[in-house]
Design a protein around this motif. Structure first.
Motif, PDB file in Angstrom:
ATOM      1  N   GLN A  35       0.836  -1.192   0.000  1.00  0.00           N
ATOM      2  CA  GLN A  35       0.000   0.000   0.000  1.00  0.00           C
ATOM      3  C   GLN A  35       0.872   1.242   0.000  1.00  0.00           C
ATOM      4  OE1 GLN A  35      -3.581   0.116  -0.012  1.00  0.00           O
ATOM      5  NE2 GLN A  35      -3.045   2.217  -0.595  1.00  0.00           N
ATOM      6  N   VAL A  36       0.730   2.044  -1.034  1.00  0.00           N
ATOM      7  CA  VAL A  36       1.384   3.350  -1.101  1.00  0.00           C
ATOM      8  C   VAL A  36       0.267   4.376  -1.255  1.00  0.00           C
ATOM      9  CG1 VAL A  36       3.422   2.282  -2.131  1.00  0.00           C
ATOM     10  CG2 VAL A  36       1.704   3.318  -3.627  1.00  0.00           C
ATOM     11  N   PRO A  37       0.556   5.668  -1.204  1.00  0.00           N
ATOM     12  CA  PRO A  37      -0.536   6.643  -1.299  1.00  0.00           C
ATOM     13  C   PRO A  37      -1.437   6.429  -2.513  1.00  0.00           C
ATOM     14  CG  PRO A  37       1.464   7.739  -0.609  1.00  0.00           C
ATOM     15  CD  PRO A  37       1.855   6.320  -0.938  1.00  0.00           C
ATOM     16  N   ALA A  38      -2.710   6.180  -2.280  1.00  0.00           N
ATOM     17  CA  ALA A  38      -3.765   6.121  -3.293  1.00  0.00           C
ATOM     18  C   ALA A  38      -3.771   4.842  -4.126  1.00  0.00           C
ATOM     19  CB  ALA A  38      -3.713   7.332  -4.217  1.00  0.00           C
ATOM     20  N   VAL A  39      -2.845   3.904  -3.877  1.00  0.00           N
ATOM     21  CA  VAL A  39      -2.793   2.728  -4.742  1.00  0.00           C
ATOM     22  C   VAL A  39      -2.097   1.579  -4.025  1.00  0.00           C
ATOM     23  CG1 VAL A  39      -0.606   3.396  -5.828  1.00  0.00           C
ATOM     24  CG2 VAL A  39      -2.188   1.949  -7.102  1.00  0.00           C
ATOM     25  N   GLY A  87      -2.045  -4.976 -14.416  1.00  0.00           N
ATOM     26  CA  GLY A  87      -1.831  -6.261 -13.760  1.00  0.00           C
ATOM     27  C   GLY A  87      -2.744  -6.428 -12.564  1.00  0.00           C
ATOM     28  N   LEU A  88      -2.161  -6.823 -11.441  1.00  0.00           N
ATOM     29  CA  LEU A  88      -2.927  -7.021 -10.210  1.00  0.00           C
ATOM     30  C   LEU A  88      -2.740  -5.891  -9.212  1.00  0.00           C
ATOM     31  CD1 LEU A  88      -2.502 -10.879  -9.727  1.00  0.00           C
ATOM     32  CD2 LEU A  88      -4.421  -9.622 -10.744  1.00  0.00           C
ATOM     33  N   SER A  89      -2.134  -4.783  -9.653  1.00  0.00           N
ATOM     34  CA  SER A  89      -2.145  -3.567  -8.830  1.00  0.00           C
ATOM     35  C   SER A  89      -3.537  -2.955  -8.872  1.00  0.00           C
ATOM     36  CB  SER A  89      -1.106  -2.561  -9.332  1.00  0.00           C
ATOM     37  OG  SER A  89       0.207  -3.007  -9.044  1.00  0.00           O
ATOM     38  N   ALA A 106       9.335   4.567  -5.347  1.00  0.00           N
ATOM     39  CA  ALA A 106      10.081   4.995  -4.162  1.00  0.00           C
ATOM     40  C   ALA A 106       9.404   4.500  -2.886  1.00  0.00           C
ATOM     41  CB  ALA A 106      10.204   6.517  -4.145  1.00  0.00           C
ATOM     42  N   ASP A 107       8.076   4.543  -2.859  1.00  0.00           N
ATOM     43  CA  ASP A 107       7.337   4.090  -1.673  1.00  0.00           C
ATOM     44  C   ASP A 107       7.413   2.572  -1.511  1.00  0.00           C
ATOM     45  OD1 ASP A 107       6.581   6.661  -0.908  1.00  0.00           O
ATOM     46  OD2 ASP A 107       4.763   6.625  -2.150  1.00  0.00           O
ATOM     47  N   THR A 111       9.047   0.654   1.749  1.00  0.00           N
ATOM     48  CA  THR A 111       8.366  -0.405   2.493  1.00  0.00           C
ATOM     49  C   THR A 111       9.250  -1.642   2.633  1.00  0.00           C
ATOM     50  OG1 THR A 111       6.187   0.357   1.772  1.00  0.00           O
ATOM     51  CG2 THR A 111       6.351  -1.930   2.509  1.00  0.00           C
ATOM     52  N   LEU A 112      10.006  -1.933   1.590  1.00  0.00           N
ATOM     53  CA  LEU A 112      10.875  -3.111   1.591  1.00  0.00           C
ATOM     54  C   LEU A 112      12.224  -2.849   2.235  1.00  0.00           C
ATOM     55  CD1 LEU A 112      10.145  -4.424  -2.021  1.00  0.00           C
ATOM     56  CD2 LEU A 112       9.182  -5.271   0.133  1.00  0.00           C
TER      57      LEU A 112
END
Length: 306
Positions: A35-39, A87-89, A106-107, A111-112
């Motif tokens: 999960q990143v901003p808006a997506v 895709g599956l995003s 970048a987000d 996260t990783l």
């Protein structure tokens, strides 16, 4: 002129995507929806070693990189996201300019817990990778861009005049209704016209990607990727207008029967260290048409043996 065509939840889920892949990733890969901003960005992660990110383009998804991911995972941590809307995003209503999508990457990396990367991209992935490298040059060790122009860079306006690129301007209130339920027909045109040999784009791959692009919101997102090109060109020209250039080693790969050596010519307008490469016996769809040569060229460059 044909040479100027490129034709671009933070939790671990199941090991494989919901839809079977024509050339699956190795069993050691996991899938994480980040999960990143808006997506939410659907991401495959596997291997260990220096991180390398693989970005796909239009007409495919991150699934295209299965064979390369298997090879690079022998000595790299391989990270393969699906671009927003594809895709599956998840399928957000906007944010398809490539500067915003570079922020998605970048987000994902934040996260990783990943800092510096090698970055390999194809088609529209090139455009996202270019913006990421422009915004975060210290984070990209080596950059590979494959067989697609970058908006606003080099002979962009001349490339737009090619009639085979009609889909760059395909729009209007009825475009989604026209292709609804006909996604395979629409996509076959690109897979056929931009291949050196359409038979090398397998039926299994065509059925797989057509099913993914028939998901709710996917074709809208695909059209939005192209609709953002004007803003992408503005963003890239603004950056270039400051006198900035990419400084990291950059491998510009073109399919022999597609962009060819023009790929390197384009990138010399924005980079100080461009190496030229040709994927032999291939059109635009390099991982379908000649995956072995593509993997070899990329690995040689990443290992500094170019």
């Amino acid at each position: 002129m044909r040479r100027l065509v490129f034709g671009f939840l933070g939790a671990v889920v199941a090991v494989w995507p919901a839809l079977a892949q024509p050339q699956p990733f190795p069993p050691g890969f996991r899938v994480q929806d980040i999960q990143v901003p808006a997506v939410t960005i659907h991401t495959r992660i596997g291997g260990s070693g220096p991180p390398v990110v693989l970005l796909h383009g239009y007409g495919e998804t991150g699934d295209m990189w299965g064979p390369m991911a298997a090879d690079l995972a022998r000595d790299h941590q391989v990270i393969v996201p699906d671009l927003r809307g594809l895709g599956l995003s998840s399928k957000p209503p906007g944010g398809f300019d490539k500067k915003t999508q570079a922020g998605d990457l970048a987000d994902v990396l934040a996260t990783l817990g990943v800092d510096r990367i090698d970055l390999v991209a194809h088609d529209i992935g090139n455009m996202v990778a270019f913006q990421f490298a422009a915004q975060h040059p210290e984070r990209v060790r080596r950059l590979v861009l494959i067989d697609a122009p970058v908006p606003g860079v080099g002979p962009w306006e001349e490339i737009l005049k090619n009639p085979l690129l009609w889909h760059f301007r395909f729009g209007g209130p009825d475009m989604e209704r026209l292709v609804a339920g006909r996604e395979r027909i629409y996509l076959d045109r690109f897979w056929n016209e931009f291949s050196a040999d359409p038979a090398k784009f397998s039926e299994a791959a065509r059925a797989h990607y057509a099913e993914l692009y028939a998901l709710p919101g996917a074709m809208h997102s695909g059209f939005a990727q192209f609709a953002a090109f004007d803003q992408d060109a503005i963003d890239n020209r603004t950056w270039l207008g400051t006198g900035a250039r990419l400084q990291m080693p950059l491998l510009a790969l073109g399919g022999e029967k597609s962009f060819g050596a023009t790929m390197a010519e384009v990138m010399r307008a924005a980079s100080t260290d461009v190496r030229e490469g040709i994927v032999p016996a291939s059109g635009h769809w390099i991982m379908e048409e000649n995956p072995q040569a593509t993997i070899s060229l990329v690995r040689t460059f990443l290992e500094g043996k170019d």
